[in-house]
Design an enzyme around this catalytic site. Structure first.
Site, PDB file in Angstrom:
ATOM      1  N   GLY A 243     -13.558 -11.193   1.661  1.00  0.00           N
ATOM      2  CA  GLY A 243     -12.592 -10.536   2.519  1.00  0.00           C
ATOM      3  C   GLY A 243     -12.963  -9.301   3.298  1.00  0.00           C
ATOM      4  O   GLY A 243     -12.105  -8.698   3.926  1.00  0.00           O
ATOM      5  N   GLY A 244     -14.227  -8.896   3.320  1.00  0.00           N
ATOM      6  CA  GLY A 244     -14.594  -7.688   4.068  1.00  0.00           C
ATOM      7  C   GLY A 244     -14.142  -7.737   5.517  1.00  0.00           C
ATOM      8  O   GLY A 244     -13.631  -6.752   6.064  1.00  0.00           O
ATOM      9  N   LYS A 245     -14.284  -8.906   6.152  1.00  0.00           N
ATOM     10  CA  LYS A 245     -13.948  -8.992   7.578  1.00  0.00           C
ATOM     11  C   LYS A 245     -12.436  -9.011   7.778  1.00  0.00           C
ATOM     12  O   LYS A 245     -11.912  -8.425   8.720  1.00  0.00           O
ATOM     13  CB  LYS A 245     -14.621 -10.212   8.201  1.00  0.00           C
ATOM     14  CG  LYS A 245     -16.134 -10.120   8.095  1.00  0.00           C
ATOM     15  CD  LYS A 245     -16.854 -11.337   8.605  1.00  0.00           C
ATOM     16  CE  LYS A 245     -18.324 -11.276   8.233  1.00  0.00           C
ATOM     17  NZ  LYS A 245     -18.601 -11.456   6.776  1.00  0.00           N
ATOM     18  N   ASP A 260      -8.706 -19.366   2.980  1.00  0.00           N
ATOM     19  CA  ASP A 260      -9.961 -19.744   2.325  1.00  0.00           C
ATOM     20  C   ASP A 260      -9.626 -20.860   1.345  1.00  0.00           C
ATOM     21  O   ASP A 260      -8.550 -20.874   0.748  1.00  0.00           O
ATOM     22  CB  ASP A 260     -10.589 -18.557   1.575  1.00  0.00           C
ATOM     23  CG  ASP A 260     -12.071 -18.782   1.293  1.00  0.00           C
ATOM     24  OD1 ASP A 260     -12.914 -18.176   1.980  1.00  0.00           O
ATOM     25  OD2 ASP A 260     -12.389 -19.601   0.389  1.00  0.00           O
ATOM     26  N   ASP A 302     -16.205 -17.164   9.853  1.00  0.00           N
ATOM     27  CA  ASP A 302     -17.421 -16.726   9.151  1.00  0.00           C
ATOM     28  C   ASP A 302     -17.755 -17.887   8.216  1.00  0.00           C
ATOM     29  O   ASP A 302     -17.358 -17.912   7.049  1.00  0.00           O
ATOM     30  CB  ASP A 302     -17.089 -15.440   8.379  1.00  0.00           C
ATOM     31  CG  ASP A 302     -18.264 -14.880   7.610  1.00  0.00           C
ATOM     32  OD1 ASP A 302     -19.405 -15.231   7.932  1.00  0.00           O
ATOM     33  OD2 ASP A 302     -18.031 -14.088   6.673  1.00  0.00           O
ATOM     34  N   CYS A 355     -24.259 -15.781   8.052  1.00  0.00           N
ATOM     35  CA  CYS A 355     -25.289 -14.862   7.546  1.00  0.00           C
ATOM     36  C   CYS A 355     -26.557 -15.679   7.264  1.00  0.00           C
ATOM     37  O   CYS A 355     -27.077 -15.679   6.156  1.00  0.00           O
ATOM     38  CB  CYS A 355     -24.805 -14.141   6.298  1.00  0.00           C
ATOM     39  SG  CYS A 355     -24.181 -15.217   4.995  1.00  0.00           S
TER      40      CYS A 355
HETATM   41  C1  LIG Z   1     -19.421 -16.704   4.248  1.00  0.00           C
HETATM   42  S1  LIG Z   1     -18.099 -16.827   3.161  1.00  0.00           S
HETATM   43  C2  LIG Z   1     -16.870 -15.854   3.933  1.00  0.00           C
HETATM   44  C3  LIG Z   1     -17.034 -14.363   3.719  1.00  0.00           C
HETATM   45  C4  LIG Z   1     -15.854 -13.554   4.228  1.00  0.00           C
HETATM   46  N1  LIG Z   1     -15.552 -13.841   5.615  1.00  0.00           N
HETATM   47  C5  LIG Z   1     -16.059 -12.080   4.070  1.00  0.00           C
HETATM   48  O1  LIG Z   1     -16.258 -11.362   5.043  1.00  0.00           O
HETATM   49  O2  LIG Z   1     -16.010 -11.614   2.935  1.00  0.00           O
HETATM   50  C6  LIG Z   1     -17.526 -18.445   3.478  1.00  0.00           C
HETATM   51  C7  LIG Z   1     -16.197 -18.773   2.822  1.00  0.00           C
HETATM   52  O3  LIG Z   1     -15.782 -20.047   3.325  1.00  0.00           O
HETATM   53  C8  LIG Z   1     -15.000 -20.666   2.350  1.00  0.00           C
HETATM   54  N2  LIG Z   1     -14.905 -22.085   2.741  1.00  0.00           N
HETATM   55  C9  LIG Z   1     -15.854 -23.028   2.686  1.00  0.00           C
HETATM   56  N3  LIG Z   1     -15.396 -24.190   3.201  1.00  0.00           N
HETATM   57  C10 LIG Z   1     -14.121 -23.956   3.595  1.00  0.00           C
HETATM   58  C11 LIG Z   1     -13.119 -24.750   4.197  1.00  0.00           C
HETATM   59  N4  LIG Z   1     -13.341 -26.043   4.490  1.00  0.00           N
HETATM   60  N5  LIG Z   1     -11.927 -24.198   4.455  1.00  0.00           N
HETATM   61  C12 LIG Z   1     -11.688 -22.889   4.145  1.00  0.00           C
HETATM   62  N6  LIG Z   1     -12.603 -22.093   3.561  1.00  0.00           N
HETATM   63  C13 LIG Z   1     -13.804 -22.615   3.296  1.00  0.00           C
HETATM   64  C14 LIG Z   1     -15.730 -20.365   1.066  1.00  0.00           C
HETATM   65  O4  LIG Z   1     -14.848 -20.449  -0.036  1.00  0.00           O
HETATM   66  C15 LIG Z   1     -16.210 -18.923   1.318  1.00  0.00           C
HETATM   67  O5  LIG Z   1     -15.331 -17.996   0.733  1.00  0.00           O
END
Ligand SMILES: C[S@@+](CC[C@H](N)C(=O)[O-])C[C@H]1O[C@@H](n2cnc3c(N)ncnc32)[C@H](O)[C@@H]1O
Length: 423
Positions: A243-245, A260, A302, A355
């Site tokens: 959740g930072g963003k 998510d 993201d 990332c």
């Molecule tokens: C790179 S992380 C996101 C980090 C977040 N944006 C942050 O800033 O902290 C990717 C996220 O996508 C979620 N995810 C993966 N596939 C997904 C989907 N089909 N629908 C929703 N969320 C998904 C994962 O659970 C994960 O938390």
């Protein structure tokens, strides 16, 4: 003699992280460290991180001294031993003896005590391997980076693998950055992130309890800044946890919806919202099938990715990643991009980021997205926008952030901003 608890914990964590079972983060948070005294915990963590940051040269040094592949637990003990010999201040006799004791402590490795002793003694005599940045990365990944960014940049990327990262923080209120920097003895980076070299429990750092900042790498803070949400706007973060963003978007005053598919990861966002006093509506759902018909002024995607750009904090990713992972993640990313596009209002913005250092997840995604969605065009990033390193701006106006692009490093990221131009 029993194995010392810190080294035993390091062995368990390294095995879990490289075995693709838990991942480093989960292994560090698991039971291995929980029962240790603070000093042992710090040493175990340092031992694991040092081993992972030098795994390339460590394995090369071992390969030169092993006639055949030892069982996996023995290899792990040897890796920890070599890390102590060359990159921690452990005297050679202590590195060797403690590794032999570690081998002796388990039935599976007991029979290899003499091998551990001999290999580590010979490694110690030979001295530290030559410092070649290319050797810090798995060869297949280094070859990819060289093909994508050229020899010089690829070597500079790889050199960052051995570097210990700083801790970056995002202030809830950008106007407080200077005051917080003073209280935290931190540096204010161009985009407004705070950079702190200090260690220790972040919960005890000034301003944490009051929710005045959260931990977020300097590169990870750039995508949400590029979305530039205004207080009257609606914003959707489609892959939001932890959740930072989403916190950045909420702090900028937008009405944020955070989706998510992982409810457990979303709980971390719920906690961070409570700590910071910020607001967002949370939905645990798959972004592709989320049953909500709204379109938003600003959408952030993201996407899940290889995370190869996060090796400074998660060096295990480099060693657990397989070539096939890139293609399957790229496929998921393009489906998620299509889902994100459906949520953008006419005239609205979409920021896509990963990332990752792999171009299939970055430049190729952006290029293919524009072909599939003629209503969208790139809204180029201006040099330095959002605190992005100037060298990161591509000819298309996307950001290809490489870890060496600022002093002290930052995560590798790809970021592209699009606008829906059929307003
Ligand atoms: C790179 S992380 C996101 C980090 C977040 N944006 C942050 O800033 O902290 C990717 C996220 O996508 C979620 N995810 C993966 N596939 C997904 C989907 N089909 N629908 C929703 N969320 C998904 C994962 O659970 C994960 O938390």
């Amino acid at each position: 003699m029993p194995a010392d608890p810190a080294r035993k914990a390091a062995l368990d964590i390294l095995t879990a992280a490289l075995g693709r079972k838990a991942g480093l983060e989960a292994a560090l948070e698991g039971p291995a460290l929980a029962g240790l005294a603070p000093q042992d915990r710090n040493f175990a963590r340092a031992l694991v991180m040092t081993t992972l940051r030098h795994l390339g040269p460590i394995d090369t040094a071992l390969a030169a001294r092993l006639q055949r592949e030892p069982p996996e637990p023995v290899r792990m003990i040897l890796r920890l031993g070599v890390a102590q010999l060359f990159w921690l201040d452990t005297p050679a006799y202590a590195a060797v003896d403690s590794s032999v004791t570690l081998a002796e402590a388990d039935r599976e490795t007991r029979g290899f005590k003499a091998l551990v002793n001999a290999v580590l003694r010979r490694a110690a005599q030979a001295g530290a391997p030559a410092a070649d940045p290319a050797s810090l990365a798995p060869p297949w990944l280094f070859a990819r980076w060289r093909a994508a960014y050229g020899e010089k940049s690829a070597r500079a990327v790889a050199a960052m693998i051995a570097e210990e990262p700083t801790t970056d923080l995002t202030p809830r209120n950008p106007d407080e950055a200077a005051g917080l920097a003073e209280a935290l003895e931190a540096q204010v980076l161009p985009g407004g992130s705070l950079r702190r070299a200090g260690r220790g429990r972040i919960e005890e750092w000034p301003g944490f309890a009051e929710g005045r900042w959260w931990v977020q790498d300097a590169a990870a803070a750039i995508p949400a800044r590029l979305l530039a949400v205004r207080p009257s706007e609606t914003a959707l973060d489609l892959c939001a946890a932890p959740g930072g963003k989403a916190l950045q978007l909420a702090a900028a005053g937008a009405a944020v919806t955070a989706v998510d598919r992982s409810a457990s990861r979303l709980r971390r966002l719920t906690e961070a919202l409570a700590r910071t006093g910020l607001n967002a509506t949370l939905a645990a759902a798959d972004a592709e099938t989320w049953a909500d018909a709204r379109a938003f002024d600003a959408v952030l995607l993201d996407a899940p990715c290889t995370a190869s750009g996060t090796f400074r904090r998660n060096p295990d990713v480099l060693w657990t990643l397989r070539p096939g992972d890139i293609a399957s993640l790229a496929e998921l990313q393009s489906r998620l991009l299509d889902a994100a596009a459906r949520r953008v209002q006419p005239g609205g913005r979409l920021v896509y980021c990963v990332c990752s250092l792999e171009t299939e997840e970055g430049e190729a995604q952006a290029r293919e997205f524009l072909k599939r969605h003629p209503a969208f065009r790139t809204a180029p990033a201006a040099p330095g926008e959002g605190g992005a390193p100037e060298a990161s701006v591509t000819p298309e106006g996307w950001l290809r952030i490489l870890p060496q692009q600022i002093a002290g490093g930052l995560d590798g990221f790809f970021v592209a901003r699009f606008v829906r131009a059929d307003a």
